[in-house]
Design a protein around this motif. Sequence first.
Motif, PDB file in Angstrom:
ATOM      1  N   PHE A 145       0.817  -1.209   0.000  1.00  0.00           N
ATOM      2  CA  PHE A 145       0.000   0.000   0.000  1.00  0.00           C
ATOM      3  C   PHE A 145       0.851   1.260   0.000  1.00  0.00           C
ATOM      4  O   PHE A 145       1.854   1.345   0.696  1.00  0.00           O
ATOM      5  CB  PHE A 145      -0.936   0.004   1.202  1.00  0.00           C
ATOM      6  CG  PHE A 145      -2.129  -0.894   1.037  1.00  0.00           C
ATOM      7  CD1 PHE A 145      -3.372  -0.376   0.700  1.00  0.00           C
ATOM      8  CD2 PHE A 145      -2.011  -2.270   1.201  1.00  0.00           C
ATOM      9  CE1 PHE A 145      -4.474  -1.194   0.524  1.00  0.00           C
ATOM     10  CE2 PHE A 145      -3.100  -3.105   1.034  1.00  0.00           C
ATOM     11  CZ  PHE A 145      -4.334  -2.570   0.689  1.00  0.00           C
ATOM     12  N   LYS A 146       0.398   2.252  -0.770  1.00  0.00           N
ATOM     13  CA  LYS A 146       1.036   3.564  -0.775  1.00  0.00           C
ATOM     14  C   LYS A 146       0.504   4.448   0.342  1.00  0.00           C
ATOM     15  O   LYS A 146       1.200   5.321   0.849  1.00  0.00           O
ATOM     16  CB  LYS A 146       0.790   4.268  -2.114  1.00  0.00           C
ATOM     17  CG  LYS A 146       1.411   3.592  -3.318  1.00  0.00           C
ATOM     18  CD  LYS A 146       2.916   3.726  -3.318  1.00  0.00           C
ATOM     19  CE  LYS A 146       3.507   3.186  -4.618  1.00  0.00           C
ATOM     20  NZ  LYS A 146       4.991   3.232  -4.613  1.00  0.00           N
ATOM     21  N   ALA A 147      -0.766   4.262   0.700  1.00  0.00           N
ATOM     22  CA  ALA A 147      -1.414   5.116   1.696  1.00  0.00           C
ATOM     23  C   ALA A 147      -2.623   4.388   2.253  1.00  0.00           C
ATOM     24  O   ALA A 147      -3.042   3.360   1.730  1.00  0.00           O
ATOM     25  CB  ALA A 147      -1.832   6.446   1.075  1.00  0.00           C
ATOM     26  N   SER A 148      -3.175   4.961   3.312  1.00  0.00           N
ATOM     27  CA  SER A 148      -4.381   4.392   3.916  1.00  0.00           C
ATOM     28  C   SER A 148      -5.172   5.505   4.587  1.00  0.00           C
ATOM     29  O   SER A 148      -4.592   6.463   5.117  1.00  0.00           O
ATOM     30  CB  SER A 148      -4.017   3.312   4.940  1.00  0.00           C
ATOM     31  OG  SER A 148      -5.176   2.664   5.435  1.00  0.00           O
ATOM     32  N   LEU A 149      -6.483   5.375   4.562  1.00  0.00           N
ATOM     33  CA  LEU A 149      -7.372   6.372   5.145  1.00  0.00           C
ATOM     34  C   LEU A 149      -8.500   5.650   5.860  1.00  0.00           C
ATOM     35  O   LEU A 149      -9.080   4.712   5.308  1.00  0.00           O
ATOM     36  CB  LEU A 149      -7.938   7.283   4.048  1.00  0.00           C
ATOM     37  CG  LEU A 149      -8.801   8.466   4.482  1.00  0.00           C
ATOM     38  CD1 LEU A 149      -7.983   9.461   5.300  1.00  0.00           C
ATOM     39  CD2 LEU A 149      -9.394   9.156   3.255  1.00  0.00           C
TER      40      LEU A 149
END
Length: 231
Positions: A145-149
Amino acid sequence: MLNISKIQAISLDLDDTLWPVWPTISRAEVVLQDWLALHAPQTAELCADPEMKKRIRAEVSQRHADKTHDLSFLRRESIRESLIRAGDAPQLADAAFEVFFAERQNVTLYGGVEQALARLSKRYPLVGLSNGNADVFRTAAGPFFKASLSAQSFGVAKPDMRIFHAAAALLNVPAESVLHLGDDAHADVMGAINAGMQTAWVNTQGHDWPHDSAQPLTVGHLADLCDHLLA
């Protein structure tokens, strides 16, 4: 069907899309109960009654109706309320929650998910998008993953289109260039459609499509989607 030529990134739900959530929660509950038995035995006795635990959680949720998106807050305050009712020290709530939360990250990916994420991440940047409080970067899925929200960090939950748009912004792509994948027909699928995204239903539980609208591309496993995207 998907318009693959328009897809520049993928957002993914976590619980019940990448791993089964309830076995994880059940294990975390056991670890928390064992910790309470050592550090707050009166609370452990109180929480041994599942109906009492349910009642306390419902009362806390009602008292903090503005925090329905923040599962960590509700869990911590439910522990605090249990400590107070049992006559133990309420300041133990933070440490108790951390015990629960650490085990909550000890997920077991569905078979083949790690390989599917590895394949997808070679072509598309991936962003986690969850209403839960799992930290994808503390799981085996994290490296892809590059990012998470999360709803907890953003302040609103799916299907609110704002959280979908925020996930797209994390990857610097427009919403219409994102494919969202998730198990919840309402929060994930309809939420993504209303946010202007493409979507596919990862129906790991074999549910019937619950809406009057046309059923989107549906797969029983994330790995099945790779055949559509990466053929």
